[in-house]
Structure formats: structure tokens, C-alpha cells
Write an enzyme that holds these catalytic residues in place. Structure first.
Site, PDB file in Angstrom:
ATOM      1  N   HIS A   1       7.006  -5.143 -13.383  1.00 18.94           N
ATOM      2  CA  HIS A   1       6.720  -5.877 -12.132  1.00 18.94           C
ATOM      3  C   HIS A   1       6.552  -7.495 -12.371  1.00 18.94           C
ATOM      4  O   HIS A   1       6.020  -8.178 -11.948  1.00 18.94           O
ATOM      5  CB  HIS A   1       5.563  -5.593 -11.473  1.00 18.94           C
ATOM      6  CG  HIS A   1       5.570  -4.199 -10.752  1.00 18.94           C
ATOM      7  ND1 HIS A   1       5.913  -4.056  -9.453  1.00 18.94           N
ATOM      8  CD2 HIS A   1       5.167  -2.961 -11.183  1.00 18.94           C
ATOM      9  CE1 HIS A   1       5.988  -2.964  -9.139  1.00 18.94           C
ATOM     10  NE2 HIS A   1       5.431  -2.095 -10.357  1.00 18.94           N
TER      11      HIS A   1
ATOM     12  N   ASN B   1       3.281   0.398  -3.736  1.00 17.87           N
ATOM     13  CA  ASN B   1       4.678   0.081  -3.797  1.00 17.87           C
ATOM     14  C   ASN B   1       5.355   0.263  -2.457  1.00 17.87           C
ATOM     15  O   ASN B   1       4.859   0.876  -1.737  1.00 17.87           O
ATOM     16  CB  ASN B   1       5.296   1.089  -4.724  1.00 17.87           C
ATOM     17  CG  ASN B   1       5.208   0.836  -6.153  1.00 17.87           C
ATOM     18  OD1 ASN B   1       4.928  -0.419  -6.482  1.00 17.87           O
ATOM     19  ND2 ASN B   1       5.312   1.806  -6.979  1.00 17.87           N
TER      20      ASN B   1
ATOM     21  N   HIS C   1      -5.456  -4.834 -10.071  1.00 23.55           N
ATOM     22  CA  HIS C   1      -6.162  -3.638 -10.814  1.00 23.55           C
ATOM     23  C   HIS C   1      -6.627  -2.729  -9.887  1.00 23.55           C
ATOM     24  O   HIS C   1      -7.555  -2.962  -8.929  1.00 23.55           O
ATOM     25  CB  HIS C   1      -7.261  -3.882 -11.509  1.00 23.55           C
ATOM     26  CG  HIS C   1      -7.922  -2.983 -12.382  1.00 23.55           C
ATOM     27  ND1 HIS C   1      -7.218  -1.933 -12.548  1.00 23.55           N
ATOM     28  CD2 HIS C   1      -8.908  -2.664 -12.753  1.00 23.55           C
ATOM     29  CE1 HIS C   1      -7.985  -0.815 -13.392  1.00 23.55           C
ATOM     30  NE2 HIS C   1      -9.136  -1.579 -13.188  1.00 23.55           N
TER      31      HIS C   1
HETATM   32 FE1  HDD Z   1       1.505  -0.384 -11.842  1.00 27.94          FE
HETATM   33  C1  HDD Z   1       1.617  -3.583 -12.410  1.00 27.94           C
HETATM   34  C2  HDD Z   1       2.113  -0.698  -8.645  1.00 27.94           C
HETATM   35  C3  HDD Z   1       1.801   3.223 -11.550  1.00 27.94           C
HETATM   36  C4  HDD Z   1       0.697   0.102 -15.110  1.00 27.94           C
HETATM   37  N1  HDD Z   1       2.219  -1.815 -10.855  1.00 27.94           N
HETATM   38  C5  HDD Z   1       1.935  -3.062 -11.115  1.00 27.94           C
HETATM   39  C6  HDD Z   1       2.189  -3.942 -10.018  1.00 27.94           C
HETATM   40  C7  HDD Z   1       2.380  -3.066  -9.034  1.00 27.94           C
HETATM   41  C8  HDD Z   1       2.231  -1.800  -9.356  1.00 27.94           C
HETATM   42  C9  HDD Z   1       2.401  -3.336  -7.467  1.00 27.94           C
HETATM   43  C10 HDD Z   1       2.339  -5.321 -10.094  1.00 27.94           C
HETATM   44  C11 HDD Z   1       0.941  -6.034  -9.863  1.00 27.94           C
HETATM   45  C12 HDD Z   1       1.029  -7.681  -9.662  1.00 27.94           C
HETATM   46  O1  HDD Z   1       1.920  -7.960  -8.695  1.00 27.94           O
HETATM   47  O2  HDD Z   1       0.648  -8.217 -10.672  1.00 27.94           O
HETATM   48  N2  HDD Z   1       2.366   0.942 -10.374  1.00 27.94           N
HETATM   49  C13 HDD Z   1       2.287   0.799  -9.065  1.00 27.94           C
HETATM   50  C14 HDD Z   1       2.158   1.755  -8.413  1.00 27.94           C
HETATM   51  C15 HDD Z   1       2.252   3.102  -9.185  1.00 27.94           C
HETATM   52  C16 HDD Z   1       2.212   2.126 -10.419  1.00 27.94           C
HETATM   53  C17 HDD Z   1       2.167   1.820  -6.793  1.00 27.94           C
HETATM   54  C18 HDD Z   1       2.281   4.482  -8.819  1.00 27.94           C
HETATM   55  C19 HDD Z   1       1.292   4.860  -8.011  1.00 27.94           C
HETATM   56  N3  HDD Z   1       1.305   1.383 -13.103  1.00 27.94           N
HETATM   57  C20 HDD Z   1       1.634   2.671 -12.930  1.00 27.94           C
HETATM   58  C21 HDD Z   1       1.135   3.546 -13.561  1.00 27.94           C
HETATM   59  C22 HDD Z   1       0.730   2.631 -14.712  1.00 27.94           C
HETATM   60  C23 HDD Z   1       0.927   1.390 -14.465  1.00 27.94           C
HETATM   61  C24 HDD Z   1       1.444   5.100 -13.737  1.00 27.94           C
HETATM   62  C25 HDD Z   1       0.308   3.021 -15.974  1.00 27.94           C
HETATM   63  C26 HDD Z   1      -0.307   3.998 -16.348  1.00 27.94           C
HETATM   64  N4  HDD Z   1       1.090  -1.495 -13.392  1.00 27.94           N
HETATM   65  C27 HDD Z   1       1.020  -0.994 -14.682  1.00 27.94           C
HETATM   66  C28 HDD Z   1       0.517  -2.092 -15.748  1.00 27.94           C
HETATM   67  C29 HDD Z   1       1.032  -3.338 -14.812  1.00 27.94           C
HETATM   68  C30 HDD Z   1       1.224  -2.815 -13.533  1.00 27.94           C
HETATM   69  C31 HDD Z   1       1.451  -2.101 -16.962  1.00 27.94           C
HETATM   70  C32 HDD Z   1       1.760  -4.417 -15.196  1.00 27.94           C
HETATM   71  C33 HDD Z   1       1.277  -5.786 -14.888  1.00 27.94           C
HETATM   72  C34 HDD Z   1      -0.179  -5.470 -14.441  1.00 27.94           C
HETATM   73  O3  HDD Z   1      -0.243  -4.026 -14.683  1.00 27.94           O
HETATM   74  O4  HDD Z   1      -0.833  -6.293 -14.226  1.00 27.94           O
HETATM   75  O5  HDD Z   1      -0.502  -2.164 -15.840  1.00 27.94           O
END
Ligand code: HDD
Length: 711
Positions: free
Chosen positions: A73, A146, A337
Site C-alpha cells: 500500500h 479494502n 492499525h
Molecule cells: Fe494490510 C497496510 C488493508 C491484510 C499488513 N493494509 C495496509 C493498508 C491497508 C491494508 C488499507 C494501508 C494502510 C495505509 O494507508 O497506511 N491489509 C488490509 C486488509 C487486509 C490486509 C483489508 C485483509 C484483511 N495486511 C494484511 C495482512 C497483513 C497486513 C494479512 C500482515 C499480516 N498491511 C500490513 C502492513 C501494512 C499494511 C505491512 C503496510 C503499511 C502499514 O501496514 O502501515 O503492516
């Protein structure tokens, strides 16, 4: 007190906003700078001197301006706004922001793509992030959603594998922001639980027309619980007031080149114009006692809850009404978060959610430089903040007193825990038991039933788009085995779909195409059934000198009063002169514009103008491309001649000998021998009928729209 502004994020951010207009230039130490265009040297041609503290500070800061982009993202776009509840939700949750319709809770939303780097294009095929930070009076609540209601995997432990497979390949970092490569489809073919999400990814949902016209889904299952400790399983939804609409793939690809910032510019311009994006917050709720009443596991993130089975209750509305002042300070530094919850909202044992609860905070520690990123203005809660956490990089709070522990007597045992009945957060007292195991719940193992329901729910044009998406994406896969495994995998869902996929990628169609064994469908997942409105749509008006000003003026007035927006597109920017001498300002030239940037095209009359357009390849391409993308096309009087010299000549248009007769043919509207185009709301007149046609979004019924033909 005016409760609508009880907690203003805008007020909180005010002291951090630096307005540099008409100010002295200074160093970061506040020292006024006399000269910033030459470094300090020994002689005008001599070496730069180390004592040039202004040079050193300026360059050092520049050298350290970049922070790591988000690991996923990375490309996003944020806006401020507010949320208002429709009615008290005390029966289901004690969350304060869901109670009082008169309270405006400040919010910050960040829309994003998931896989592309920070500088990649907006209109790639990808799931879109829809993250919302609610600055409530009892703490910050993050709904990190999402625009697709399911996810690739069951358990978060697979997330690194999924992303490593989907990101550009490690040996050559190709392709950017695309799944059209071997490693992604190798992972998919090896991980059947991805089948449902991948079908959504191949659908039109993955190329939204606008962030303002896409849904949001919590995907994971959370809990609401009320003051009596009564809980419901919930999934949350964002429903756009403008409906859910998509681009076509040819358009999306061209926009990625013509305007890579298309979706972020759309939000930025809409807010600046006062077309504030609005989304209704919806919730699906399942009683605890009904947990096992469904043919899917409610904790399985690869499954959705059919809205026809578990209805979505609308509980409030969010309006985004302010663009950021500074992209880096706000949109780049914001940290969302799913673990940021407020009283009345809790988690479930959804294994994907459980893993997310670790990952976001963990990744933000490195991306935002340590444990105090909650003090960055955009991340600060509106609610008061008191605890015994101290120090760490970039600590901003000046904690007074000697006490940074609890319990204590030296500070009146403060800050003290808050009892549940006085608003302190308590977790839902869920009974938890089980032996330590590394295993997948058997109840998660039906990978195909909901994929079949999704496929059944698609309209013929949506199915065709899915097949073409598979052809494009798998067309980028070099390994023939991987291609064949995908065909065989999707034969578990629909034999005809698998056959159609195979025929487009040089794979072998299934020897025994599977027969449909699931007839269910869910109308809620097809965009054919969404809200249709012309509000905020963009119309290109093709004109050159000698255009009929009166026709343009009437139609533009009608469109503007119906909330649409018009651009005059011509050979050159500047002014053009109408047939009656009146001047019109050109918004875009052929070079800067493209039909892909607009929802509809209008060709007004005026002999000289139309004769020029008929000689212009750019004008003919513009209108042919819009016709190819099933967009609404209108023409009046001489303007009809442009249509008849283009591919649109096949459409039924007004003939020269007819008196003012409006002809409508699959989104092509023409009228001849007419002076009165009709102002807004006059049914039967060209303007209103043109608006009605634009409201349909696209006209798939046209012969040039290839539709899926069932076996
Ligand atoms: Fe995630 C960012 C949504 C699964 C780990 N996620 C991130 C963002 C969104 C989502 C919208 C961007 C937030 C922003 O604008 O800063 N992610 C989802 C949704 C998921 C999902 C709806 C399914 C239910 N995500 C998911 C999983 C993991 C992550 C299974 C890890 C175990 N997501 C992250 C992250 C991020 C992230 C790596 C990257 C940047 C951040 O968190 O701050 O932690």
C-alpha cells in the site's frame, strides 16, 4: 456547546501548520539567511568552506528527506472529513462515535493501491486500500479496509509469501504494480484458498473508476459488544453514495500513461470543487449463538457474508471535505492499525486479523523512526493522552513530574486506570481454549463454493471482462505449466470459464469441464445493480472555431445544474470564437486530453467547427475510443456529421430531413434541426436525455461490447 465541532482535528493541526508566505528565510535554528544561491567559498572560484553551516544544514536535510515507503500500500492518497452516526447503536456497541447523530467525528482517509511502489500509477489492476482513522473522543479507531470483501489467504503467516510472489520479481524487479508474472500465478496455483480473491482481482472491482465510487470492506470479522457485554460478530462496509463503478481495462492501461495520478487527482479536484466524496458506513451483524449457522466459517477471510443472507445495516455517513495541506506530513506519515479499537469494538479469532494485529505497529516502528510516531500530528488522538511511556526517538511530549510508574503515591496514583463502567476499554470476555497446534481449521477448506457464487452473480459483460483479465494477466506468464495449473484450478469453479481462459492463453482446455453445481448468486456483488447517477461525471465537449455557442451554452448549463462538469477540448488552449462571435475558453487541447479522462462526449453544432473536427485524427480517435469504451456520446445538428464519419456511423442517428427529432440509440443521442436543447429537468429534451444516459455509466448493450456467451 456546538456538539458537531466538539472535537476538531482541524483545530488540533492548526499549530503545526507552517505558512511561509511573506516570511524571512531562516535556518532550522531560526537564524535569518542572507543568501541561499551560492555556497560560501574562498574567492568566487575557490573551494566551498566547511564553515558554511547554511549549505551543510540545507544539503544534509535534503539527503535525509526520504523514509521507507510502506511495504505494501505504498501508493496512497489522503483526505480529511467527518463521520456522523444515523442513530444510537447502544443495542450493539458502546462505541461513542456510533451513538449521537449530532456529533461530527473527525476522520482521515487514505485510499491506496496495494502492490505498486509509491511512484506507480493509480489505475493498475489491484485491490484498493480504504483506511479510515476516526478521531473519536474516547480514542482513535482505525477501520483498515479494502475495496474487495475477501482476501487471498486464511492465515497472516502466509502474507510475506503472498507479497513476495506478487511484488516485482527479485531477479529483475519486473513488472511494476502488476500480477501478470510467473511468481504470482505460481503462488496462486499452489494455494487454492486464493481462488476467490483472485476472481475478484480479475473483475472490474480491481480497476475502480474513482476512489469516490468504490466500496470498502473490513474483510476481517470483528466484534461489536454493548454495555451489557452482549456481542455480535460484525463485518463493516463503506457504500459510496455515487455507486460503485469501474474503468474498462483498455482505459485503465491508457490512463496509467496519460495521467498516472488519475484517481488521486479525481479526489483532489472533487473536494476542491465541493463534490465532497460521501460513503455510508454499513455493518453486517451475526449473533454469537448463530456463529455456526452458515455454510462458511465466519472467521474465514477468504469468504464474504452474502448481503442477501446477512443484510448490511447503514449506521452512518462519512463526508470527505478537506484536502491535506502537506502530502508527506499527513498522507505519507499517517499510520493505520486494525488494532486501534475503541470501547465496544473488539477482535475475533480470525487468523488473518490476528496476524495483522502484530504487523502494522511492527512495520510502522521502522517506517516512522521509532515508538513515538503517535505524536506525529496526523496520528495524534483528539482524546486526552496520559500514560507512563517515556523517551524513545523523537519524543515530543514534555512529561512533567517524577512519576512514570503505577501504582504510586507521589502523584495521587495517577494516571489511573478507568473502570469499565466509566469508559475504560475492556475486551470482550470470550472463552478461549484449545491445544497448541499448527493447523488449518477444516471449516476453512471450501475454496470454491463462494467463487462459484461470485461467478454466477456477474453480468455477461462482467464475465467477459474477467476472462479478458485472465488472458492479459496469464499472458504475462512465461511458464506453461503455471498457466495450465491455473486453468485446471479454475475448472473447479466453472468449466466454461476454465475453457475460455485456456483458449486465450494457449493452454489446454479441461478435458472434463466441470458442470455448474452451485446455482446461488449474490446480486449485491455485481456492479450492474449499483446506484446509477450522473452527478460529478466529467463531459468532454469537442469544439473548434465556429462552434454553435448557443447549443454549447444550453447543454453546459443543463449539465452543470445537474452536478456534472464540462471541459471544452480543442486544438489549442486559449479562446475559440463561436459562430455568433461569442468566445469560449478551451480547457484542454487534444495533446493534454484523452477520451479516457471523461465519462461522456458531446459534439455541438456549428458548420465550421464540425468541418474542422472531421479533418482531425485526434477528434475522430477521441470519439471512436469513447464509443469503444461504451461511453455516452451526444451530438446536435451539424455535430451529428462527426459521428457519421466515425465508427459510430453504425448507431442510429438523427437524419438531416427530420424536424427536431431526438434519436437515442444505446447511449448515442442525436438531434437535428433543433435550437432548443432544453435546460435541466425537461424530460424529452436533448440535455436531460443526455444526462440520463450518462447516469447509466456505460452502455454495454452496444454490439461492439463483446459479452460472455454461456456454454
Ligand atoms: Fe494490510 C497496510 C488493508 C491484510 C499488513 N493494509 C495496509 C493498508 C491497508 C491494508 C488499507 C494501508 C494502510 C495505509 O494507508 O497506511 N491489509 C488490509 C486488509 C487486509 C490486509 C483489508 C485483509 C484483511 N495486511 C494484511 C495482512 C497483513 C497486513 C494479512 C500482515 C499480516 N498491511 C500490513 C502492513 C501494512 C499494511 C505491512 C503496510 C503499511 C502499514 O501496514 O502501515 O503492516
Amino acid at each position: 456547546m456546538d456538539k458537531t465541532n466538539e472535537y476538531s482535528k482541524d483545530e488540533q493541526l492548526k499549530p503545526y501548520r507552517a505558512d511561509h508566505y511573506n516570511k524571512n528565510l531562516t535556518t532550522n535554528q531560526g537564524v535569518p539567511v542572507s543568501h541561499t544561491d551560492d555556497s560560501l567559498k574562498a574567492g568566487s572560484r575557490g573551494p566551498t568552506l566547511m564553515e558554511d553551516f547554511h549549505f551543510r544544514e540545507k544539503l544534509t536535510h535534503f539527503d535525509h528527506e526520504r523514509i521507507p515507503e510502506r511495504v505494501v500500500h505504498a501508493r496512497g492518497f489522503g483526505a480529511h472529513g467527518y463521520f456522523q452516526a444515523y442513530e444510537p447503536m447502544t443495542e450493539f456497541t458502546r462505541a461513542s462515535f456510533l451513538q449521537d447523530p449530532s456529533v461530527k467525528t473527525p476522520v482521515f482517509v487514505r485510499f491506496s493501491t496495494a502492490i505498486g511502489s509509491r511512484g506507480s500509477a493509480d489505475t493498475v489492476r489491484d485491490v484498493r486500500g480504504f483506511a479510515t482513522k476516526f478521531y473519536t473522543k474516547e480514542g482513535t479507531y482505525d477501520l483498515v479496509a479494502n475495496n474487495i470483501p475477501v482476501f487471498f489467504i486464511h492465515d497472516a503467516i502466509k502474507f510475506p509469501d503472498l507479497i513476495h510472489a506478487l511484488k516485482p520479481e527479485p531477479h529483475n524487479e519486473i513488472p511494476q504494480a502488476s500480477g501478470a508474472h510467473d511468481t504470482f500465478w505460481d503462488f496462486v496455483a499452489s494455494t487454492p484458498e486464493t481462488a476467490h480473491m483472485v476472481l475478484w482481482l480479475m473483475s472490474d472491482r480491481a480497476i475502480p473508476q474513482s476512489f469516490r465510487m468504490m466500496e470498502g470492506f473490513s474483510v476481517n470479522t470483528f466484534r461489536f459488544f454493548n454495555n451489557q457485554g452482549k456481542a455480535h460478530f460484525v463485518k463493516l462496509h463503506w457504500k459510496p453514495v455515487l455507486g460503485t463503478h469501474s474503468l474498462v481495462w483498455d482505459e485503465a492501461q491508457k490512463l496509467a500513461g496519460k495521467d498516472p495520478d488519475y484517481n488521486r487527482r479525481d479526489v483532489w479536484d472533487a473536494i476542491n470543487r465541493g463534490d465532497f466524496p460521501e460513503f455510508e458506513l454499513g455493518v453486517q451483524m451475526v449473533k454469537e449463538e448463530d456463529e455456526f449457522n452458515f455454510d462458511f466459517d465466519i472467521l474465514d477471510a477468504t469468504k464474504l457474508w452474502p448481503e442477501e443472507v446477512i443484510p448490511v445495516k447503514k449506521i452512518g455517513k462519512m463526508t470527505l471535505d478537506r484536502n491535506v495541506d502537506n502530502f508527506f506530513a499527513e498522507t505519507e506519515q499517517v499510520a493505520f492499525h486494525p488494532g486501534n479499537v475503541v470501547p465496544g469494538i473488539d477482535f475475533t479469532n480470525d487468523p488473518l486479523l490476528q496476524g495483522r494485529l502484530f504487523s502494522y505497529l511492527d512495520t510502522q516502528l521502522i517506517r516512522l523512526g521509532g515508538p513515538n510516531f503517535h505524536e506525529i500530528p496526523i496520528n495524534r488522538p483528539i482524546a486526552p493522552l496520559h500514560n507512563n511511556q517515556r523517551d524513545g526517538y523523537h519524543r515530543m511530549t514534555i512529561d512533567k513530574g517524577r512519576v512514570s510508574y503505577f501504582p504510586n503515591a507521589l502523584q495521587g496514583n495517577s494516571p489511573h486506570p478507568v473502570p469499565d463502567q466509566e469508559g475504560g476499554y475492556v475486551h470482550y470476555t470470550e472463552k478461549v481454549e484449545g491445544r497448541k497446534v499448527r493447523e488449518r481449521s477444516k471449516s476453512f477448506n471450501d475454496h470454491y463454493r463462494q467463487s462459484k457464487i461470485f461467478w454466477n452473480s456477474m453480468s455477461p459483460i462482467e464475465k467477459q471482462h474477467i476472462i479478458e483479465a485472465f488472458h492479459f494477466e496469464l499472458g504475462g506468464v512465461m511458464d506453461k505449466q503455471v498457466k495450465q495449473r491455473i486453468v485446471d484450478m479454475y475448472n473447479n469453479i466453472d468449466g466454461h470459464l476454465a475453457t475460455q481462459i485456456a483458449m486465450g492463453i494457449g493452454a489446454t482446455p479441461p478435458a472434463n469441464p466441470s458442470k455448474a453445481d452451485v446455482s446461488d448468486s449474490s446480486p449485491a456483488v455485481s456492479q450492474e445493480n449499483t446506484i446509477k447517477t450522473a452527478k460529478t461525471r466529467q463531459v468532454a465537449i469537442l469544439a473548434e472555431n465556429g462552434v454553435n455557442f448557443s447549443e454549447v451554452n444550453q447543454v453546459m448549463n443543463a449539465l452543470n445544474s445537474a452536478g456534472l462538469h464540462c471541459h471544452i477540448v480543442s486544438s489549442k488552449q486559449g479562446m475559440i470564437t463561436g459562430v455568433d462571435g461569442q468566445q469560449l475558453e478551451v480547457n484542454k487541447s487534444w495533446l493534454g486530453a484523452g477520451s479516457v479522462m471523461y465519462d461522456a462526449v458531446y459534439v455541438p453544432g456549428g458548420r465550421q467547427s464540425v468541418d474542422q473536427l472531421m479533418q482531425l485524427g485526434d477528434a475522430l480517435h477521441f470519439i471512436n475510443e469513447a464509443f469503444k469504451h461504451a461511453k455516452t456520446i451526444g451530438a446536435t445538428n451539424e455535430g451529428v456529421d462527426l459521428l457519421t464519419t466515425s465508427q459510430i456511423k453504425g448507431a442510429k442517428t438523427a437524419g438531416k430531413d427530420t424536424h427536431a427529432q431526438l434519436v437515442k440509440d444505446q447511449g448515442v443521442l442525436t438531434i437535428q434541426n433543433a435550437a432548443d436543447m432544453g435546460n435541466h429537468n425537461q424530460e424529452g429534451y436533448f440535455s436531460q436525455e443526455f444526462i440520463n444516459a450518462i447516469a447509466q455509466h456505460r452502455h454495454w448493450e452496444r454490439a461492439n461490447q463483446k459479452k460472455f456467451i454461456p456454454a
